[in-house]
Scaffold this active site. Structure first.
Site, mmCIF file in Angstrom:
data_model
loop_
_atom_site.group_PDB
_atom_site.id
_atom_site.type_symbol
_atom_site.label_atom_id
_atom_site.label_comp_id
_atom_site.label_asym_id
_atom_site.label_seq_id
_atom_site.Cartn_x
_atom_site.Cartn_y
_atom_site.Cartn_z
ATOM 1 N N CYS A 346 0.821 -1.209 0.000
ATOM 2 C CA CYS A 346 0.000 0.000 0.000
ATOM 3 C C CYS A 346 0.855 1.259 0.000
ATOM 4 O O CYS A 346 0.846 2.052 0.951
ATOM 5 C CB CYS A 346 -0.894 -0.010 1.231
ATOM 6 S SG CYS A 346 -1.695 -1.588 1.428
ATOM 7 N N GLU A 347 1.675 1.420 -1.028
ATOM 8 C CA GLU A 347 2.491 2.623 -1.200
ATOM 9 C C GLU A 347 2.714 2.805 -2.690
ATOM 10 O O GLU A 347 3.021 1.831 -3.381
ATOM 11 C CB GLU A 347 3.895 2.441 -0.599
ATOM 12 C CG GLU A 347 3.910 2.178 0.860
ATOM 13 C CD GLU A 347 5.063 2.894 1.566
ATOM 14 O OE1 GLU A 347 5.725 3.743 0.942
ATOM 15 O OE2 GLU A 347 5.257 2.584 2.729
#
Ligand SMILES: *Cc1c(COP(=O)(O)O)cnc(C)c1O
Length: 421
Positions: A346-347
């Site tokens: 999640c980046e």
């Protein structure tokens, strides 16, 4: 010769189909080629035939004990930067007499462990560190062999995060303070001065910075000798770059580097020490991964793969380029697509490449990222509670898992609820 190449329509590591490893071990995983490690080590070592030289492989590039043992069998020493790496080198059968210890922040405990192992030399980076080492050696009743890592203020390295020999970097003794440091060391009861050490950066793609650093050190060594210090060894660190398959400059081949070093040091009467890392390990490994989803966005297509930045952080950390290929050889009339290859984390930084033209791929297809044998697995983390991925070593028709994937239960077993919860 490449040891990761297509045969019969699919990619092999030496004589093992990567498809077979993926089925057996699961993806993602690192796959290494013994033949490549051996060839790179031998090419490097052979370029110093005829001179007194120790090749101390930089353990931080790829520190798996099976990799270290492979190199140890060829005669390699080790450059370690922590007590953990020291333990790895010793476990892999590298004798203390071939181990050098680098790093700006060695602790007293690490120094004592290295003194007990009888290592070849401590590459000391500051006077405060020297005093701690003197105390540690005194406590054990031995003398610590010391070289100072000097900072020659030479610019080198493909990326600012891996340039280490400029005066604004944290590394080494400032050039103007080097002679003072040796004079101070000579006064200490449990320090034995043995050499001079320098390491100017990584992924260096030309010879000029090495030439500049060697010339400066040669001068320094003459002055130190004139001041009465016995300088037996000269360690010029690592840093020789490798081709990554992009359009950047191709680094000089090891033989050219070797010839340069031999020529510049021929009249110095020193034992040479080298600390190559990337040059030995970089092209000896691939990251084997599977396409989970192909997502067609509004203006870009994403290959979402099961490997992520926690497994290979180089693209996120250094904007590094890694060649990507499908494991199934593209047929003669394949079509291409332009993809962003991304992981599940999640980046937005979890992106291996943007807008890369690749053969069209589907969910379930396997792919490899090349040149990840150095600073790949060694820099992995368990971010997003993604278990460290397995490492597999191939040798001819054989392959074995040399690091297992931990289970989630094993990961959680290191954590504890405090008494109040
Ligand atoms: C990282 C490092 C090396 C190895 O560098 P490569 O670019 O991988 O060859 C050698 N010596 C020291 C002190 C290092 O920090």
């Amino acid at each position: 010769m490449r040891h990761f190449d297509f045969k019969d329509g699919e990619m092999f590591a030496e004589n093992v189909a990567l498809r077979e490893i993926a089925q057996d071990v699961g993806t993602p995983c690192y796959v290494y080629s013994t033949a490549t490690f051996e060839r790179h080590y031998n090419v490097f070592a052979d370029s110093f035939k005829g001179i007194d030289a120790l090749v101390a492989y930089s353990v931080k590039a790829n520190s798996n004990i099976a990799v270290l043992a492979t190199l140890a069998k060829l005669g390699a020493g080790a450059d370690v930067v922590s007590g953990g790496e020291l333990a790895r080198a010793l476990t892999a059968g590298i004798p203390g007499s071939k181990i050098v210890f680098s790093g700006v922040g060695k602790t007293g405990d690490e120094m004592r462990a290295a003194l007990r192992a009888g290592i070849r030399v401590f590459n000391v980076e500051s006077l405060p560190e020297l005093y701690v080492l003197n105390d540690a050696a005194k406590e054990l009743g031995v003398k610590a062999p010391v070289a100072f890592r000097v900072n020659p203020d030479v610019s080198a390295g493909g990326h600012e995060k891996i340039s280490t020999g400029k005066k604004e970097n944290k590394f080494g003794i400032a050039w103007s303070q080097a002679e003072m440091a040796y004079a101070e060391a000579a006064k200490l009861s449990h320090i034995n001065i043995v050499g001079v050490d320098v390491h100017i950066g990584s992924q260096i793609d030309e010879l000029a910075p090495f030439e500049a650093a060697i010339a400066k050190c040669k001068d320094l060594i003459s002055r130190l000798r004139a001041q009465g210090h016995e300088i037996k060894s000269f360690d010029i660190g690592g840093g020789l770059g490798i081709p990554y398959g992009d359009n950047s400059k191709t680094p000089p081949p090891p033989a050219e580097y070797g010839a340069l070093v031999k020529r510049l040091t021929a009249d110095m009467d020193v034992q040479m020490i080298f600390e190559p890392g990337r040059m030995i390990a970089g092209n000896a490994g691939v990251l084997l991964s599977k396409v989970l989803y192909v997502k067609k966005g509004e203006d870009r297509s994403f290959l979402i793969v099961d490997a992520a930045m926690n497994d290979l952080i180089r693209p996120a950390l250094y904007e590094a380029y890694h060649e990507i290929e499908p494991v199934k050889a593209p047929g003669s009339a394949y079509s291409e697509s332009t993809y962003d290859v991304v992981g599940p984390i999640c980046e937005s930084g979890d992106t291996f490449t943007k807008s890369r033209d690749l053969p069209e791929m589907e969910a379930g297809d396997l792919l490899v990222m090349h040149s990840v044998g150095a600073y790949g697995a060694a820099q992995a983390s368990q971010y997003n509670t993604r278990p460290l991925i397995p490492e597999v070593l191939v040798k001819g028709e054989l392959y074995e898992v040399i690091r297992e994937r931990p289970t989630i239960a094993e990961i959680l077993s290191h954590e504890h609820l405090p008494s109040w919860l």
